[in-house]
Design an enzyme around this catalytic site. Structure first.
Site, PDB file in Angstrom:
ATOM      1  N   ARG A  13       0.814  -1.222   0.000  1.00 56.40           N
ATOM      2  CA  ARG A  13       0.000   0.000   0.000  1.00 56.40           C
ATOM      3  C   ARG A  13       0.845   1.269   0.000  1.00 56.40           C
ATOM      4  NH1 ARG A  13      -4.656   0.535   4.424  1.00 56.40           N
ATOM      5  NH2 ARG A  13      -2.799   0.569   5.719  1.00 56.40           N
ATOM      6  N   GLY A  14       2.142   1.098   0.225  1.00 53.56           N
ATOM      7  CA  GLY A  14       3.039   2.256   0.320  1.00 53.56           C
ATOM      8  C   GLY A  14       3.341   2.838  -1.051  1.00 53.56           C
TER       9      GLY A  14
ATOM     10  N   LEU B  71      14.605  -4.019  -0.425  1.00 49.97           N
ATOM     11  CA  LEU B  71      14.893  -2.621  -0.735  1.00 49.97           C
ATOM     12  C   LEU B  71      15.653  -1.961   0.402  1.00 49.97           C
ATOM     13  CD1 LEU B  71      11.569  -1.578  -2.464  1.00 49.97           C
ATOM     14  CD2 LEU B  71      13.763  -2.097  -3.538  1.00 49.97           C
TER      15      LEU B  71
ATOM     16  N   SER C 153      18.526   1.479   0.964  1.00 45.41           N
ATOM     17  CA  SER C 153      18.479   2.914   0.718  1.00 45.41           C
ATOM     18  C   SER C 153      19.917   3.413   0.611  1.00 45.41           C
ATOM     19  CB  SER C 153      17.761   3.599   1.878  1.00 45.41           C
ATOM     20  OG  SER C 153      17.996   4.987   1.830  1.00 45.41           O
TER      21      SER C 153
ATOM     22  N   TYR D 242      18.354   4.028  10.867  1.00 48.93           N
ATOM     23  CA  TYR D 242      17.719   3.427   9.690  1.00 48.93           C
ATOM     24  C   TYR D 242      18.784   2.770   8.806  1.00 48.93           C
ATOM     25  CZ  TYR D 242      15.092   3.839   5.188  1.00 48.93           C
ATOM     26  OH  TYR D 242      14.472   3.640   3.987  1.00 48.93           O
TER      27      TYR D 242
ATOM     28  N   LYS E  63      19.139  -1.089   7.565  1.00 50.39           N
ATOM     29  CA  LYS E  63      19.146  -1.461   6.142  1.00 50.39           C
ATOM     30  C   LYS E  63      20.424  -2.218   5.782  1.00 50.39           C
ATOM     31  CE  LYS E  63      15.199   0.094   4.649  1.00 50.39           C
ATOM     32  NZ  LYS E  63      14.217  -0.794   4.022  1.00 50.39           N
TER      33      LYS E  63
ATOM     34  N   PRO F 135      17.975   1.961  -3.696  1.00 48.85           N
ATOM     35  CA  PRO F 135      17.456   3.095  -4.466  1.00 48.85           C
ATOM     36  C   PRO F 135      17.882   4.411  -3.825  1.00 48.85           C
ATOM     37  CG  PRO F 135      15.666   1.778  -3.509  1.00 48.85           C
ATOM     38  CD  PRO F 135      16.936   1.349  -2.865  1.00 48.85           C
TER      39      PRO F 135
ATOM     40  N   LYS G 102       4.112  22.477   0.354  1.00 47.91           N
ATOM     41  CA  LYS G 102       4.333  23.845   0.861  1.00 47.91           C
ATOM     42  C   LYS G 102       4.122  24.881  -0.244  1.00 47.91           C
ATOM     43  CE  LYS G 102       7.793  22.905   4.492  1.00 47.91           C
ATOM     44  NZ  LYS G 102       9.194  23.169   4.880  1.00 47.91           N
TER      45      LYS G 102
END
Ligand SMILES: NC(=O)c1ccc[n+]([C@@H]2O[C@H](COP(=O)([O-])OP(=O)(O)OC[C@H]3O[C@@H](n4cnc5c(N)ncnc54)[C@H](OP(=O)(O)O)[C@@H]3O)[C@@H](O)[C@H]2O)c1
Ligand SMILES: C[C@@H]1O[C@H](OP(=O)(O)OP(=O)(O)OC[C@H]2O[C@@H](n3cnc4c(=O)[nH]c(N)nc43)[C@H](O)[C@@H]2O)[C@@H](O)[C@H](O)[C@@H]1O
Length: 328
Positions: free
Chosen positions: A16-17, A109, A111, A140, A144, A167, A191
């Site tokens: 769903r992301g 995945l 990063s 994070y 990963k 990615p 913004k």
């Protein structure tokens, strides 16, 4: 084993992301008929027993791990325990279950924040673990790196066909537009959009960028990444292992720009003509993060969407879904 059978069952964790939904549509468009996913409330992948029971019941042939705790620079800095623990738990449970249930290929995945803060630019895959990490997202990044190492270890010890894609910064439909937790591109789209005509005299109000605006980033459209995932799933194992250093491949566009230049591009798409200010109390993060895409280039894959077109498509999506974010 590479993906070729249209009836193969494909589990997309995090479907769903932003990334998971793009991968679903790329695989569906390529003719794969048996794709499935679960929301985090249906299956919390931090729960080991539930994750293993799910794999036991579903027996997926192929798995893409796009489920993760994800956020921009401030969220990474403010919630270190969530970013480290949730990601470690998700990876450990999904990868172990995939190994035990004989999944034919798993794409994990990562990063590009896994690379050292001052890695050579563009950053090649073998710069991993050659220097200290950027402090704002070290939690994070460590998770990963562990996920990638787990793929490598399952491959080495059990022969599991697991590969990590690294990615660069991503953007696209279904992105997070929350101004506190999002990445820079969706934050600036929102913004600038909200600042249009918002000054007391009806002209465009000013927009404040976090930090100095000088850090450089590379942006890949989510549907291009999704195409890269399909491409990697369909690549024969010998070709993939020959190209992928230690089971890892960078995915990027090969070009970066400063946050100030990104802001100017977004202003152009949105049609904002007001002033720009900077908030130096917010972190800059890593000074530059451009990936070396030589390996994916050699395999025969490259990104197709220009930054301007990708931002336009994302802006179109945002305008259709603006109410969900403003109401949130
Ligand atoms: N966004 C970027 O700039 C970027 C850059 C490089 C790499 N990546 C990587 O790409 C992947 C996808 O990122 P994204 O931007 O698409 O993030 P996203 O939009 O936030 O999607 C993440 C997905 O993970 C699922 N999830 C989170 N915690 C879960 C849990 N405990 N159990 C089950 N599912 C869980 C969520 O499911 P629900 O929606 O059902 O809650 C959500 O759909 C991640 O691995 C991320 O590290 C992203
Ligand atoms: C891909 C992701 O990249 C993330 O690093 P990173 O590019 O610095 O994360 P971003 O949040 O995209 O920020 C990139 C740059 O944009 C600046 N920036 C300017 N205005 C804004 C704004 O309104 N919102 C945001 N969010 N930034 C803004 C920010 O200070 C930083 O220098 C990592 O923290 C993650 O873990 C992940 O790896």
């Amino acid at each position: 084993m590479h993906l070729s059978d249209p009836s193969a069952s494909i589990y997309i964790a995090g479907h769903r992301g932003m990334v998971g939904s793009a991968i679903w549509s790329a695989l569906e468009s390529a003719g794969y008929e048996n794709i499935f996913g679960r929301t985090s409330s249906e299956l919390d992948l931090r729960n080991q027993a539930d994750t293993h029971a799910f794999f036991e019941a579903q027996q997926p042939d192929y798995v893409v791990v796009a489920a993760a705790r994800v956020g921009g620079i401030l969220a990474n800095d403010q919630y270190p325990a969530d970013f480290l623990y949730d990601n470690l738990a998700i990876e450990a449970n999904v990868l172990r279950a995939a190994q035990q249930h004989g999944v034919k290929r798993l794409v994990f995945l990562g990063s590009t924040c896994i690379y050292p803060k001052h890695a050579p630019q563009p950053m090649p895959e073998d710069s991993l673990l050659t220097g200290p990490l950027e402090p704002t997202n070290q939690w994070y990044a460590v998770a990963k790196i562990a996920g990638h190492k787990l793929c490598q270890a399952f491959h080495r010890q059990h022969g599991s066909d697991m590969v990590t894609l690294m990615p660069t910064n991503l953007y696209g439909p279904n992105d997070n537009f929350d101004l506190e937790t999002s990445h820079v591109l969706p934050a600036l789209l929102r913004k600038f959009h909200e600042a249009k005509g918002a000054a007391p005299d009806g002209s465009d109000a000013s927009v404040t960028l976090w930090g100095s605006g000088t850090p450089k980033r590379e942006f890949l459209y989510s549907h291009d990444l999704a195409d890269a995932v399909r491409f990697v799933l369909e690549t024969r194992e010998d070709d993939l292992r020959e190209a992928a250093y230690e089971g890892m491949l960078n995915v990027g566009v090969g070009k970066d720009l400063s946050i100030n230049e990104l802001a100017a591009t977004i202003q152009d798409v949105v049609g904002h003509d007001g002033p720009i200010e900077h908030d130096p109390s917010k972190p800059d993060g890593t000074p530059r993060k451009l990936v070396d895409t030589t390996r994916m280039d050699e395999l025969g894959w490259s990104a197709k969407t220009s930054l301007h077109d990708g931002i336009q498509k994302t802006y179109d999506w945002y305008r259709e879904h603006e109410d969900e974010w403003v109401a949130a």
